[in-house]
Design a protein around this motif. Sequence first.
Motif, PDB file in Angstrom:
ATOM      1  N   VAL A  15      74.745 -96.388  38.538  1.00 22.17           N
ATOM      2  CA  VAL A  15      73.924 -97.591  38.479  1.00 22.17           C
ATOM      3  C   VAL A  15      73.403 -97.754  37.051  1.00 22.17           C
ATOM      4  CG1 VAL A  15      71.889 -98.747  39.391  1.00 22.17           C
ATOM      5  CG2 VAL A  15      73.255 -97.316  40.883  1.00 22.17           C
ATOM      6  N   VAL A  27      71.477-105.506  37.118  1.00 22.99           N
ATOM      7  CA  VAL A  27      71.935-104.314  37.842  1.00 22.99           C
ATOM      8  C   VAL A  27      73.468-104.309  37.961  1.00 22.99           C
ATOM      9  CG1 VAL A  27      71.808-103.012  39.996  1.00 22.99           C
ATOM     10  CG2 VAL A  27      69.800-104.297  39.190  1.00 22.99           C
ATOM     11  N   VAL A  87      69.783 -95.069  41.778  1.00 21.75           N
ATOM     12  CA  VAL A  87      68.717 -95.892  41.172  1.00 21.75           C
ATOM     13  C   VAL A  87      67.499 -95.025  40.869  1.00 21.75           C
ATOM     14  CG1 VAL A  87      67.096 -97.797  41.540  1.00 21.75           C
ATOM     15  CG2 VAL A  87      69.486 -98.028  42.290  1.00 21.75           C
TER      16      VAL A  87
END
Lengths: 92, 267
Positions: A15, A27, A87
């Motif tokens: 990520v 993102v 994340v």
Amino acid sequence: MHGEYKTPGGKLVVVDFDVVDGRLCGVEVSGDFFLEPPEALERIAGALEGLPVSEAEEEQLAERIRASLDEGVEMVGFSPEAVARAVRRALP
Amino acid sequence: MSEQVVTRSEAQARWRQYRWQLLYGEAFDPAMQMALDEVLTRRVGAGQRLPTLRFWEWTAPAVVIGRFQSLRNEVDQEVARQLGITVVRRITGGGAMLTEPGKVITYSIYAPPELVAGMSFVESYAFLDAWVIEALRSLGIDAWYQPINDITSAEGKIGGAAQARRFGAVLHHVTMAYDISPQKVVQVLRIGREKLSDKGIPSAERRVAPLRQQTNLPRETITERMIEVFATRHGLEEGRLQPEEIAEAEELVRTKFGTHEWTAILP
């Protein structure tokens, strides 16, 4: 920000994002996993976009990702939880 | 593995319900290989082509990255350029790999989805490559399937499979290292520590055990044995690419697989 998580016996999820005004921004989710249909990747990244960092607990993240996916989406070698963990690892 | 999912005779019957065609011999450049995979998957899905086994021959070295990989995270593009290696992106997921003419064995299976009906993705990988494991073992290579998608051996990983279920068909393709230099792999591919975290392997070089390291047989001998085993187990007729398939693939190279937009779809 950059975070990685490899599901044991499964695949790598990566990520990349920025934090702007306390929110996840730009993102990108990538990795060597399998996903059908491939367009579901945009839904996964979209579920994280704009999310306040203060709300980025692993469980909440995974739930948001899960809720964004249509029925019939197949994640192979990774999971909403794996993306959520990547994340979390990206955040300080 | 396949025996756990369906019995051996059921597996046999599943494969045997189709007439299989073999495509073997013609070499293509990397972008064209990607395009042919999409075209042939579409054709089988649309019933315009019999289920097909295709062996790939390469005209040029390539790094082939998975559909969901980030270009910059996976490939040292500067090194690739210096070494004259083209970077292309395939339509299936999975990891990046290095290929060079004569140094890998790559094949694709294009099949109707009914072939793997009722199986999970993980189960279908082993099922679709069971004939390869048999062929390698018959040549004295102690190969086995390592879920999800690796063909491996005591000496290390031989190859990897990737699958897509799209356009009304299943695409399953595999690249096995025959004589790829593991040093070159780590030079051009960025293999992160996280990826190796549960493999218990200290060095990226040691992850790959090319076939030539495990047998003295020429590459063609291995390929020919694979074809023999497939033919014996499942039946196989010689086929050829149709001119319209090649034309369609060339168009897809122009509009998709040869473009930076596609290769960098995940920058």
